[in-house]
Design an enzyme around this catalytic site. Sequence first.
Site, PDB file in Angstrom:
ATOM      1  N   ASN A 152       0.801  -1.232   0.000  1.00 36.86           N
ATOM      2  CA  ASN A 152       0.000   0.000   0.000  1.00 36.86           C
ATOM      3  C   ASN A 152       0.829   1.276   0.000  1.00 36.86           C
ATOM      4  O   ASN A 152       0.334   2.326  -0.370  1.00 36.86           O
ATOM      5  CB  ASN A 152      -1.005   0.002   1.159  1.00 36.86           C
ATOM      6  CG  ASN A 152      -0.339   0.080   2.499  1.00 36.86           C
ATOM      7  OD1 ASN A 152       0.782  -0.404   2.674  1.00 36.86           O
ATOM      8  ND2 ASN A 152      -1.004   0.687   3.458  1.00 36.86           N
ATOM      9  N   GLU A 249       4.732  -3.616  12.089  1.00 39.01           N
ATOM     10  CA  GLU A 249       3.658  -2.625  11.961  1.00 39.01           C
ATOM     11  C   GLU A 249       2.502  -3.324  11.272  1.00 39.01           C
ATOM     12  O   GLU A 249       2.659  -3.825  10.158  1.00 39.01           O
ATOM     13  CB  GLU A 249       4.115  -1.427  11.122  1.00 39.01           C
ATOM     14  CG  GLU A 249       5.152  -0.565  11.806  1.00 39.01           C
ATOM     15  CD  GLU A 249       4.683   0.075  13.085  1.00 39.01           C
ATOM     16  OE1 GLU A 249       3.451   0.148  13.321  1.00 39.01           O
ATOM     17  OE2 GLU A 249       5.551   0.491  13.870  1.00 39.01           O
ATOM     18  N   CYS A 283      -3.071   1.784   6.702  1.00 41.85           N
ATOM     19  CA  CYS A 283      -3.305   1.202   8.022  1.00 41.85           C
ATOM     20  C   CYS A 283      -3.698   2.282   9.015  1.00 41.85           C
ATOM     21  O   CYS A 283      -4.210   1.998  10.083  1.00 41.85           O
ATOM     22  CB  CYS A 283      -2.104   0.411   8.500  1.00 41.85           C
ATOM     23  SG  CYS A 283      -0.618   1.374   8.602  1.00 41.85           S
ATOM     24  N   GLU A 461       9.259   3.024  14.417  1.00 42.88           N
ATOM     25  CA  GLU A 461       9.918   3.311  13.156  1.00 42.88           C
ATOM     26  C   GLU A 461      10.035   4.817  12.975  1.00 42.88           C
ATOM     27  O   GLU A 461       9.334   5.590  13.609  1.00 42.88           O
ATOM     28  CB  GLU A 461       9.065   2.799  11.990  1.00 42.88           C
ATOM     29  CG  GLU A 461       8.911   1.309  11.950  1.00 42.88           C
ATOM     30  CD  GLU A 461       8.407   0.868  10.590  1.00 42.88           C
ATOM     31  OE1 GLU A 461       9.246   0.514   9.749  1.00 42.88           O
ATOM     32  OE2 GLU A 461       7.192   0.892  10.361  1.00 42.88           O
TER      33      GLU A 461
END
Length: 480
Positions: A152, A249, A283, A461
């Site tokens: 994505n 993640e 997300c 991250e």
Amino acid sequence: MTETLDLTHWIDGERVAADRPGESLNPSDTREVVARTPDGGAPEVDRAVAAAKAAFPAWAEASPEVRSDILDRAGQLLMERKDAVGRLLSREEGKTLAEGVGETVRAARILKYFAGEALRVHGQNLASVRPGVEIQTYRQPVGVYGLITPWNFPIAIPAWKAAPALAFGNTVVLKPAGPTPATAEALVAILHEAGLPKGVLNLVIGRGGVGQAIVDHKDIAGVSFTGSQKVGAGVAEGAVRRQARVQLEMGGKNPLIVLDDADLERAVTIALDGSFFATGQRCTASSRLIVQDGIHDRFVEALAEKVRGLKVGSALDPETKIGPAVSEDQRETSYRYIDIAKGEGGRIVTGGERLQLDLPGWYVQPTLIADTEAGMRINSEEVFGPVASTIRVKDYEQALAIANGVEFGLSAGIVTSSLKHARDFQRRARAGMTMVNLPTAGVDYHVPFGGTKSSSYGPREQGFAAVEFFTQTKTSYSAG
Ligand code: UN1
């Protein structure tokens, strides 16, 4: 431009010729093959890891200036080619051209940001509890990292994992997602063009077997993964079994609370962006719109009006606001959840029907579902499409309880003019990121990114936090 690319793995600085049994299709027009793709497996991962392992000592010892210059140059090259690479991204992933070019610029900026971070790695100097003894801490490169990235954000996420790994002196084996290898390959090619030494960054294209081989490989010191919760759980298990570092993640079921005191137009704009842009395939997308009683009906009506106005079409058509889903599977998931929501008593305010366009693509009609309750499947499970549902609440406390009442906790938003509620929400929302009067999706690249609960696992991250995962601290004692 409808050329078909012939992709290769990148191992030890070389494009490795392979059979190309796979193909990545253009989701906007599935007659078009964007790339023919190799189907790697454990043997290619073995060779890639061996190359990365051999390249590690020299790269770890290189001056940070060398690493910084390469990342900066790569960022510059990518910026110069943003239109071509952004177009490739949109052809392959299906987000609109504006979104594809925007993501490419984001990737370029990430490379440039970590060019700076390469020069800022630092430790501490402490007095010992013992007289005459000094203590220093250093951050050191760790070794070979395996990076497993989703479709994505096919260039931004490979960049935000690879850039810190490389900046801090590690070497990399990257596995891009099945539907979007061409964009990742473009990034790897640019980094080599910018002067990356051979073996420092390797690319293995293929299916789940490549990811598994990376996770299980004894010489991979750490794995960074973005993707589904189900796959993520397996990645963590495999990595922990052999004591490799791991960072995950995963999903979100991100709430956006709209309180009575919100500016209606602003709330609608924020919800429209968070829920529907990038085809809802983020997300961080807002999928649960939790709306207070007094504004509820006006909000639903005004949002529905905007959603009806969104032009769905080919990602490459400049008029398009919502591109297709990335794959037939993703399209079907959206329609399946729309049916589930209807079965649970949800009311389709707009959308919901199958969309027939002239083009053979995986289009989904943006869909708004009202009158849903917390606890329904539509409000508990990730859809990952242009589908949002509304939940009516009586007050802020009820909204917060519902916002926090799912297993995920990535991003959470509130639209309000009350400082009291905004501040309270920032403290009490159980999410890794909170957004006040902003969409839940669309984050900056120079600050930590990550969630709580089932959304994330391991260190954060991005931004200044990335150094945690991609370096290891050494503590040195000395006496004169
Ligand atoms: C964003 O909202 O800007 O896979 C980024 C994802 C997230 C990135 C979201 N890891 O959608």
